[in-house]
Design a protein around this motif. Structure first.
Motif, PDB file in Angstrom:
ATOM      1  N   ASN A 227      55.893  32.635  37.073  1.00  0.00           N
ATOM      2  CA  ASN A 227      54.487  32.880  37.421  1.00  0.00           C
ATOM      3  C   ASN A 227      53.814  31.682  38.089  1.00  0.00           C
ATOM      4  OD1 ASN A 227      54.464  35.500  36.315  1.00  0.00           O
ATOM      5  ND2 ASN A 227      54.108  34.697  34.248  1.00  0.00           N
ATOM      6  N   LEU A 228      54.573  30.598  38.287  1.00  0.00           N
ATOM      7  CA  LEU A 228      53.965  29.355  38.762  1.00  0.00           C
ATOM      8  C   LEU A 228      53.332  29.506  40.140  1.00  0.00           C
ATOM      9  CD1 LEU A 228      53.393  26.316  38.574  1.00  0.00           C
ATOM     10  CD2 LEU A 228      55.703  25.909  39.465  1.00  0.00           C
ATOM     11  N   LEU A 232      49.520  28.973  41.410  1.00  0.00           N
ATOM     12  CA  LEU A 232      49.131  27.942  42.378  1.00  0.00           C
ATOM     13  C   LEU A 232      48.423  28.546  43.585  1.00  0.00           C
ATOM     14  CD1 LEU A 232      52.234  25.547  42.348  1.00  0.00           C
ATOM     15  CD2 LEU A 232      50.058  25.284  41.149  1.00  0.00           C
ATOM     16  N   ARG A 233      48.819  29.743  43.980  1.00  0.00           N
ATOM     17  CA  ARG A 233      48.160  30.402  45.112  1.00  0.00           C
ATOM     18  C   ARG A 233      46.697  30.692  44.782  1.00  0.00           C
ATOM     19  NH1 ARG A 233      47.106  35.511  47.340  1.00  0.00           N
ATOM     20  NH2 ARG A 233      47.383  35.576  49.611  1.00  0.00           N
ATOM     21  N   VAL A 234      46.441  31.143  43.569  1.00  0.00           N
ATOM     22  CA  VAL A 234      45.063  31.413  43.154  1.00  0.00           C
ATOM     23  C   VAL A 234      44.260  30.113  43.087  1.00  0.00           C
ATOM     24  CG1 VAL A 234      43.627  32.207  41.233  1.00  0.00           C
ATOM     25  CG2 VAL A 234      45.620  33.552  41.940  1.00  0.00           C
ATOM     26  N   ASP A 264      50.486  35.352  30.615  1.00  0.00           N
ATOM     27  CA  ASP A 264      50.553  36.464  31.560  1.00  0.00           C
ATOM     28  C   ASP A 264      50.493  35.945  32.989  1.00  0.00           C
ATOM     29  OD1 ASP A 264      50.579  38.416  29.525  1.00  0.00           O
ATOM     30  OD2 ASP A 264      48.393  38.306  29.350  1.00  0.00           O
ATOM     31  N   ASN A 265      50.901  36.785  33.918  1.00  0.00           N
ATOM     32  CA  ASN A 265      50.729  36.472  35.323  1.00  0.00           C
ATOM     33  C   ASN A 265      49.241  36.330  35.625  1.00  0.00           C
ATOM     34  OD1 ASN A 265      50.250  37.403  38.316  1.00  0.00           O
ATOM     35  ND2 ASN A 265      52.382  36.727  38.200  1.00  0.00           N
ATOM     36  N   VAL A 266      48.903  35.398  36.521  1.00  0.00           N
ATOM     37  CA  VAL A 266      47.504  35.083  36.790  1.00  0.00           C
ATOM     38  C   VAL A 266      46.734  36.297  37.310  1.00  0.00           C
ATOM     39  CG1 VAL A 266      47.905  34.273  39.156  1.00  0.00           C
ATOM     40  CG2 VAL A 266      45.979  33.372  37.828  1.00  0.00           C
ATOM     41  N   TYR A 267      47.402  37.199  38.043  1.00  0.00           N
ATOM     42  CA  TYR A 267      46.697  38.363  38.584  1.00  0.00           C
ATOM     43  C   TYR A 267      46.306  39.330  37.466  1.00  0.00           C
ATOM     44  CZ  TYR A 267      48.103  36.639  43.137  1.00  0.00           C
ATOM     45  OH  TYR A 267      48.275  35.857  44.247  1.00  0.00           O
ATOM     46  N   LYS A 268      47.151  39.435  36.464  1.00  0.00           N
ATOM     47  CA  LYS A 268      46.810  40.254  35.300  1.00  0.00           C
ATOM     48  C   LYS A 268      45.620  39.642  34.560  1.00  0.00           C
ATOM     49  CE  LYS A 268      48.860  42.305  31.144  1.00  0.00           C
ATOM     50  NZ  LYS A 268      50.098  42.439  30.320  1.00  0.00           N
ATOM     51  N   ILE A 273      38.980  38.581  33.655  1.00  0.00           N
ATOM     52  CA  ILE A 273      38.341  37.272  33.468  1.00  0.00           C
ATOM     53  C   ILE A 273      36.838  37.367  33.713  1.00  0.00           C
ATOM     54  CG2 ILE A 273      38.420  36.305  35.817  1.00  0.00           C
ATOM     55  CD1 ILE A 273      39.675  33.774  34.483  1.00  0.00           C
ATOM     56  N   ASN A 274      36.091  36.528  33.016  1.00  0.00           N
ATOM     57  CA  ASN A 274      34.632  36.472  33.168  1.00  0.00           C
ATOM     58  C   ASN A 274      34.312  35.318  34.122  1.00  0.00           C
ATOM     59  OD1 ASN A 274      31.866  35.909  32.874  1.00  0.00           O
ATOM     60  ND2 ASN A 274      31.830  36.690  30.777  1.00  0.00           N
ATOM     61  N   ASP A 275      33.973  35.667  35.365  1.00  0.00           N
ATOM     62  CA  ASP A 275      33.757  34.627  36.380  1.00  0.00           C
ATOM     63  C   ASP A 275      32.688  33.630  35.978  1.00  0.00           C
ATOM     64  OD1 ASP A 275      35.614  35.994  37.747  1.00  0.00           O
ATOM     65  OD2 ASP A 275      34.364  36.485  39.485  1.00  0.00           O
ATOM     66  N   SER A 276      31.585  34.119  35.449  1.00  0.00           N
ATOM     67  CA  SER A 276      30.439  33.248  35.134  1.00  0.00           C
ATOM     68  C   SER A 276      30.715  32.350  33.932  1.00  0.00           C
ATOM     69  CB  SER A 276      29.198  34.086  34.879  1.00  0.00           C
ATOM     70  OG  SER A 276      29.397  34.945  33.766  1.00  0.00           O
TER      71      SER A 276
END
Length: 282
Positions: A227-228, A232-234, A264-268, A273-276
């Protein structure tokens, strides 16, 4: 003097000369020339260290070759004093800085150099900088220019967790050197080894600093290496597309990056996720 190992070594060498057949049979009386007080081909110099003007900030000694310690060796001795609260970790650092880390950093040295002093110091400065901002308070942190200052190093590495992270980071260079085929930015030659090389050369681009630090931190936390690169892309996209990624923002940006590290994978992770709350500053 009979119990002084340096003097004993000198006397032993003189004894060796006096028994050497080639010297004794030399047609031009080489042994006499070596010991002639006028020619002084062999001489000894004594310095009383009590009169040498040593200060607490300067560590001077003679190494096994009889040469004054280099600036890097003096630095190491002072750094060891900072981390001597943990004998096991101290011994790890002492051993690895002479062997494993030399191998890891060897390709990043100057072509005409046979030591890794400068690459090590630049990498230490990089890790110290990231740790400093990570533990800093948002917009209330002093902006240092010298991340090799001993007061700052003491502040960072008196923390055992930071010291463990530093050791891991230097170990992890071995893994970085294997990851040569994937460009992490939008131009060629931005693999992890490329980015590390630029940072060691003193070229500090914020995108690249965050990518390298994030790769190390992700691995330090033992996450799945499969998942690295998604992670890193994100990170790359977030830091690049943030209007204000200046250093005064780094404390909360770095903490937000940490919030993306997951089993977990970052996309999952991003789905929920709570952006704020979790991505403050981005």
């Amino acid at each position: 003097w009979d119990n002084d190992p340096t003097v004993a070594g000198m006397i032993n060498m003189l004894d060796t000369f006096s028994k050497n057949e080639l010297l004794l049979k030399s047609g031009d009386s080489l042994l006499d020339r070596l010991l002639d007080s006028k020619d002084q081909l062999i001489s000894f110099h004594f310095t009383d260290l009590n009169e040498f003007g040593l200060t607490e900030n300067l560590y001077i000694r003679m190494n096994a070759r009889g040469k004054m310690l280099t600036e890097f060796e003096n630095f190491k001795s002072e750094f060891y004093k900072i981390i001597n609260y943990n004998h096991e970790l101290l011994e790890q650092v002492k051993d690895k800085i002479e062997y494993a880390w030399v191998d890891n950093l060897w390709q990043y040295r100057d072509e005409e150099s046979f030591v890794i002093d400068e690459p090590f110091m630049e990498f230490l400065s990089f890790i110290t900088e990231m740790l400093y901002f990570k533990q800093g308070e948002y917009r209330k942190i002093d902006i240092y220019q010298d991340f090799l200052d001993f007061k700052l190093l003491n502040k960072i590495y008196a923390n055992e967790n930071n010291l463990k992270f530093l050791i891991f980071s230097l170990d992890y260079i071995k893994e970085i050197n294997k990851q040569k085929n994937l460009n992490l930015l939008w131009d060629d030659k931005t693999s992890l080894p490329d980015i590390l090389n630029k940072i060691i050369e003193g070229r500090r681009d914020t995108n690249e600093l965050y990518i390298l630090y994030s790769a190390i931190n992700f691995s330090y936390q033992g996450k799945d290496q499969a998942n690295l690169y998604d992670f890193l892309r994100v990170v790359r996209n977030l830091i690049h597309n943030t209007n204000d990624n200046s250093r005064r923002e780094w404390p909360r940006l770095l903490k937000s990056v940490d919030n993306l590290i997951s089993n977990d994978n970052v996309y999952k992770l991003l789905i929920n996720i709570n952006d704020s709350k979790d991505l403050l500053g981005f």
